[in-house]
Structure formats: C-alpha cells, structure tokens
Write a protein that holds these residues in place. Structure first.
Motif, PDB file in Angstrom:
ATOM      1  N   GLN A  19       0.840  -1.197   0.000  1.00 48.36           N
ATOM      2  CA  GLN A  19       0.000   0.000   0.000  1.00 48.36           C
ATOM      3  C   GLN A  19       0.879   1.252   0.000  1.00 48.36           C
ATOM      4  OE1 GLN A  19      -3.756  -0.592   2.607  1.00 48.36           O
ATOM      5  NE2 GLN A  19      -2.167  -1.658   3.748  1.00 48.36           N
ATOM      6  N   PRO A 189      -4.551   6.983  -1.045  1.00 49.71           N
ATOM      7  CA  PRO A 189      -5.855   6.331  -1.023  1.00 49.71           C
ATOM      8  C   PRO A 189      -6.113   5.680   0.335  1.00 49.71           C
ATOM      9  CG  PRO A 189      -4.606   5.718  -2.982  1.00 49.71           C
ATOM     10  CD  PRO A 189      -3.660   6.436  -2.084  1.00 49.71           C
ATOM     11  N   GLU A 190      -7.375   5.466   0.637  1.00 45.29           N
ATOM     12  CA  GLU A 190      -7.722   4.795   1.886  1.00 45.29           C
ATOM     13  C   GLU A 190      -7.055   3.429   1.947  1.00 45.29           C
ATOM     14  OE1 GLU A 190     -11.684   3.391   4.425  1.00 45.29           O
ATOM     15  OE2 GLU A 190     -11.887   4.570   2.590  1.00 45.29           O
ATOM     16  N   ARG A 191      -6.470   3.117   3.083  1.00 40.80           N
ATOM     17  CA  ARG A 191      -5.736   1.869   3.239  1.00 40.80           C
ATOM     18  C   ARG A 191      -6.684   0.675   3.234  1.00 40.80           C
ATOM     19  NH1 ARG A 191      -0.620   1.968   5.063  1.00 40.80           N
ATOM     20  NH2 ARG A 191      -0.915   0.013   6.185  1.00 40.80           N
ATOM     21  N   ARG A 192      -6.268  -0.384   2.564  1.00 45.94           N
ATOM     22  CA  ARG A 192      -7.051  -1.625   2.587  1.00 45.94           C
ATOM     23  C   ARG A 192      -6.945  -2.307   3.943  1.00 45.94           C
ATOM     24  NH1 ARG A 192      -5.564  -5.055  -2.730  1.00 45.94           N
ATOM     25  NH2 ARG A 192      -7.023  -6.507  -1.690  1.00 45.94           N
ATOM     26  N   PRO A 194      -6.275  -1.028   7.684  1.00 46.78           N
ATOM     27  CA  PRO A 194      -6.054   0.179   8.491  1.00 46.78           C
ATOM     28  C   PRO A 194      -4.971  -0.037   9.533  1.00 46.78           C
ATOM     29  CG  PRO A 194      -8.059  -0.939   9.182  1.00 46.78           C
ATOM     30  CD  PRO A 194      -7.582  -1.650   7.945  1.00 46.78           C
ATOM     31  N   GLY A 199     -10.386   1.258  14.890  1.00 48.51           N
ATOM     32  CA  GLY A 199     -11.058   2.469  14.462  1.00 48.51           C
ATOM     33  C   GLY A 199     -10.870   3.599  15.463  1.00 48.51           C
ATOM     34  N   ASP A 205     -10.839  11.290  16.535  1.00 43.24           N
ATOM     35  CA  ASP A 205     -11.033  12.046  15.298  1.00 43.24           C
ATOM     36  C   ASP A 205     -10.666  13.515  15.502  1.00 43.24           C
ATOM     37  OD1 ASP A 205     -11.830   9.942  13.678  1.00 43.24           O
ATOM     38  OD2 ASP A 205     -13.964  10.194  14.151  1.00 43.24           O
TER      39      ASP A 205
END
Length: 258
Positions: A19, A189-192, A194, A199, A205
């Motif tokens: 990635q 790009p968003e990681r496959r 994480p 989360g 956040d």
C-alpha cells in the motif's frame, strides 16, 4: 516520471510494499529495470507484484520480528542471487493522541511498528550486502520527529534517523550507503488494511484533525504531499546517481524540517 533502465541489473527489496508509498516505489522500480521483492504482511502483496511492468514478486512476512525480516532477505537473495538495494518503508502512526492519553501497550505497539522493522531488516540484509561487496539502504523515516499527538511514533522515527546515520558511518568502507527520506504529511488512497483496526473514537477524530492542521500549517506549501512526490526522492537516493550521498536524511515535507 519513469527513468527507463535506471535500476537495470539491480536486485531490490521494498518493505511495506502492498500500500501507499511502498507500493508506488516498488512498481516504479520494477518499471525502471529492478528485480523487486515486495514484502508486506498483507496477503495481497502478491496481487500488487502482479501489477508490475517488469520482474516483481510478493513475499508475506511480519517484519516486526527478526525471523520475518531474515526470511524476507533470504528469499530475495535466493531468488535474485543477492541484494543490491533495500527500501525500508514499513511504519506509520497507529493512533494520534496526546502522550498522556497513550496506554503503555499502545506506546509499545507504535515502537514495534515504526522502529523494529527497519532495525531488523537492516540487520538481516547486511550479511547479503557484505557478501556482494556493497549495497544501498534507504530508510523511510518521517519529519514527525517534531509534531503533536504522536510522541511514540516520533520516538520510533528518531530511532530510524539514528540507525541511518550510525550504519552509514559503520559500513561506508564496506561499500554500503545508508540514507533516508523524512516524508511529511502525504495524501494517499484509503488503506485496505487500516493501521488502527479498532477504528477511531470521536475524541480520536478530533486529535487527528489537530494533527492534520499542524502538519499543513508547518509546511511552507500549506498542503500534503503526493505519493509521487515521496517515491521520487526515495528512488533517487536508491540509485547510482546518489553514489556520494550517505548518512543523510532528506526532508520531503514542503519545507517543514521536522
């Protein structure tokens, strides 16, 4: 931009290659003539290798262990007959939070992720490079040795900088160059897979938002870099064009030296 033939005849290992920055570095190196082993603990690393224009192979290993690092280097040496270049790209902050909010196990996890893969891979590759009479190691560090809400990650990347400079001094006479880049914030790009499988909470956040603001404001250019802007200096430092560069840590962060 592809420089055709720049790595012709070179055997290269790229870690964290499934990635992000590592993926692009590996694919570009293969397109520029390198024979590349892409190493990652993500099982889809072989699918990434199959995208390459040139010779590329995937290898799954947990580089947070010496056993995983040694297995990856042995596989590359066996397949290619030796190793010329190692790109140590594994790392990345798992959590963003003020230091007081980190739990001890979380601190250890950050250091295991962002220091030990480089430490182990350098140790594991050296016998192969010494047998070959030289080589190049490019460590991907970070300018986040100065920053907020990621002290354990900062400490780990400070260790990567120390490895780079000490190894460069220790092995220069053996024909081994050791260099590093220090990327700043990088859009990807968003990681496959994480980095934090649990989360983020709402509070995390907020802390992440604070980091994004700090990284952007600290950059002279007031923006994140691109994957292409990170891959290019890594490949330059890996190439023979940088033959008189060793022990150096190149900031690639829009002017923020970290």
């Amino acid at each position: 931009m592809i420089f055709a033939g720049r790595f012709a005849g070179k055997a290269m290992v790229v870690t964290g290659a499934a990635q992000g920055i590592g993926r692009l570095v590996a694919l570009r190196a293969a397109a520029e003539g390198a024979r590349v082993l892409l190493v990652d603990r993500a099982d889809f690393v072989g699918d990434v290798a199959a995208e390459a224009e040139g010779e590329a192979h995937g290898f799954s290993a947990d580089l947070e262990t010496h056993e995983g690092a040694a297995a990856a280097m042995a596989a590359a040496a066996e397949r290619f007959g030796g190793i010329d270049i190692l790109i140590n790209n594994v790392g990345g902050a798992i959590r963003m939070r003020p230091y007081v909010a980190f739990e001890p196990a979380q601190i250890e996890a950050e250091v295991r992720r962002s220091l030990f893969p480089t430490l182990w891979c350098c140790h594991a590759v050296l016998p192969h490079m010494l047998a070959r009479g030289g080589g190049t190691i490019v460590n991907v560090s970070s300018n986040a040795t100065r920053g907020i809400n990621r002290v354990p990650y900062s400490a780990a990347k400070g260790g990567v900088n120390a490895i780079t400079q000490s190894l460069a001094m220790e092995y220069a006479q053996a024909g081994i160059r050791v260099v590093a880049t220090a990327p700043g914030g990088t859009a990807a790009p968003e990681r496959r897979v994480p980095r934090n499988p649990d989360g983020n909470s709402a509070q995390e956040d907020v802390w992440m938002h604070d980091v994004v603001n700090q990284v952007t404001e600290s950059s002279f250019m007031k923006r994140y870099g691109t994957l292409e802007e990170q891959a290019a200096p890594i490949l330059f430092l890996a190439s023979d064009e940088a033959g008189y560069v060793t022990g150096s840590i190149l900031p690639v962060a829009g002017g923020d030296l970290g």
